[in-house]
Design a protein around this motif. Structure first.
Motif, short mmCIF file in Angstrom:
data_model
loop_
_atom_site.label_atom_id
_atom_site.label_comp_id
_atom_site.label_asym_id
_atom_site.label_seq_id
_atom_site.Cartn_x
_atom_site.Cartn_y
_atom_site.Cartn_z
N UNK A 12 0.83 -1.20 0.00
CA UNK A 12 0.00 0.00 0.00
C UNK A 12 0.85 1.24 0.00
N UNK A 13 0.21 2.35 0.34
CA UNK A 13 0.88 3.65 0.36
C UNK A 13 1.80 3.72 1.58
N UNK A 14 3.10 3.93 1.38
CA UNK A 14 4.00 4.02 2.53
C UNK A 14 3.69 5.22 3.44
N UNK A 54 -13.61 -0.18 2.25
CA UNK A 54 -12.81 1.05 2.23
C UNK A 54 -13.46 2.09 1.32
N UNK A 55 -13.97 1.62 0.18
CA UNK A 55 -14.60 2.55 -0.77
C UNK A 55 -15.83 3.22 -0.14
N UNK A 56 -16.49 2.51 0.77
CA UNK A 56 -17.69 3.07 1.42
C UNK A 56 -17.35 4.31 2.25
N UNK A 116 -5.38 1.63 -2.73
CA UNK A 116 -4.02 2.14 -2.94
C UNK A 116 -3.67 3.26 -1.94
N UNK A 117 -4.69 3.84 -1.31
CA UNK A 117 -4.43 4.95 -0.38
C UNK A 117 -4.07 4.46 1.02
N UNK A 118 -4.37 3.19 1.31
CA UNK A 118 -4.14 2.69 2.67
C UNK A 118 -2.96 1.72 2.62
#
Ligand code: URA
Length: 239
Positions: free
Chosen positions: A84-86, A120-122, A128-130
């Motif tokens: 994921x995103x560091x 997560x989308x909810x 990719x952001x987490x």
């Protein structure tokens, strides 16, 4: 709850100040969140020297690749260090890799993982952001429950990953992740709705996506839990 078409937002009963004190005052301490269990110090804890010195998530992943701290490396096909995103503001923590994750070396990519992406989308978060990670980095044979020695051996990686990412909130998915991180046997139902702390980071507990596949009635409470995590994110100072 249907995570694809969220229904009207239920009120969150979170207005009672907690009786438990957290060790330091942070933005969430001053907000109307019910406080829960506090695990670990805010600053770096005692983790084994070599792991504590790892300077990036890539270095953690590299060390996990060669890890022999417990016997699971012998039966697993691939390590699953997390992805994921560091710089993620939210970290999702699951239990351990399953068969698909073991095949590919990627966390939460099976059916439960697809549901996690929808959860997560909810709350307007793309996968990719987490950052998505498990308590254990190697699959236990036949998906058996992780053993205490395996958890103890693997936990320093998770702690170092969290130190490097510095997320604003952690979401523990499922009883195993929640009870392991919070070092408690308290049932998941009683851990939900509280803002716990794991090494200084606010931690929210919710159902595991695999459990939601078996029990769709838990989708709505899960949505409430991730909305709580979202509120913590939204109230955290920009960094
Ligand atoms: N379940 C988990 O807890 N983690 C995964 O990566 C996949 C399934």
């Amino acid at each position: 709850m249907n995570v694809e078409t969220p229904v009207v937002e239920p009120a969150l009963a979170l207005d009672t100040p907690a009786e438990t004190e957290s060790p330091s005052v942070t933005p969430t301490d001053n907000m109307a969140f019910k406080k829960g269990i506090v695990v670990g110090a805010d600053e770096a804890d005692l983790i084994p020297g070599a792991i504590a010195k790892l300077r990036s998530l890539d270095e953690v992943a590299e060390m996990v690749k060669g890890c022999k701290r417990c016997p699971l490396y012998k039966t697993a096909k691939n390590p699953v260090p997390g992805e994921g995103d560091p710089h993620a503001q939210l970290v999702c923590v699951g239990e351990a890799p399953g068969a698909k994750e073991d095949e590919t070396g990627r966390p939460f990519i099976g059916q439960a993982g697809q549901l996690l992406t929808k959860i997560l989308a909810a709350v307007d978060l793309a996968r990719e952001q987490v950052f998505i990670v498990n308590v254990l980095k190697h699959r236990p044979p036949s998906n058996r429950n992780p053993l205490p020695d395996e958890v103890e051996a693997c936990s320093p990686y998770l702690i170092r990953q969290l130190e490097l990412i510095k997320p604003k909130v952690i979401v523990a998915f499922g009883t195993f992740a929640a009870q392991t991180l919070l070092n408690t046997k308290t049932p998941l139902g009683q851990l939900r709705g509280l803002v716990h702390r794991y090494h200084g980071i606010p931690l929210i507990v919710t159902y595991h996506p695999a459990a939601l596949l078996r029990n769709p009635a838990w989708k709505r409470p899960t949505w409430e839990d991730v909305k709580l995590a979202r509120r913590i994110l939204d109230s955290a100072p920009r960094s």
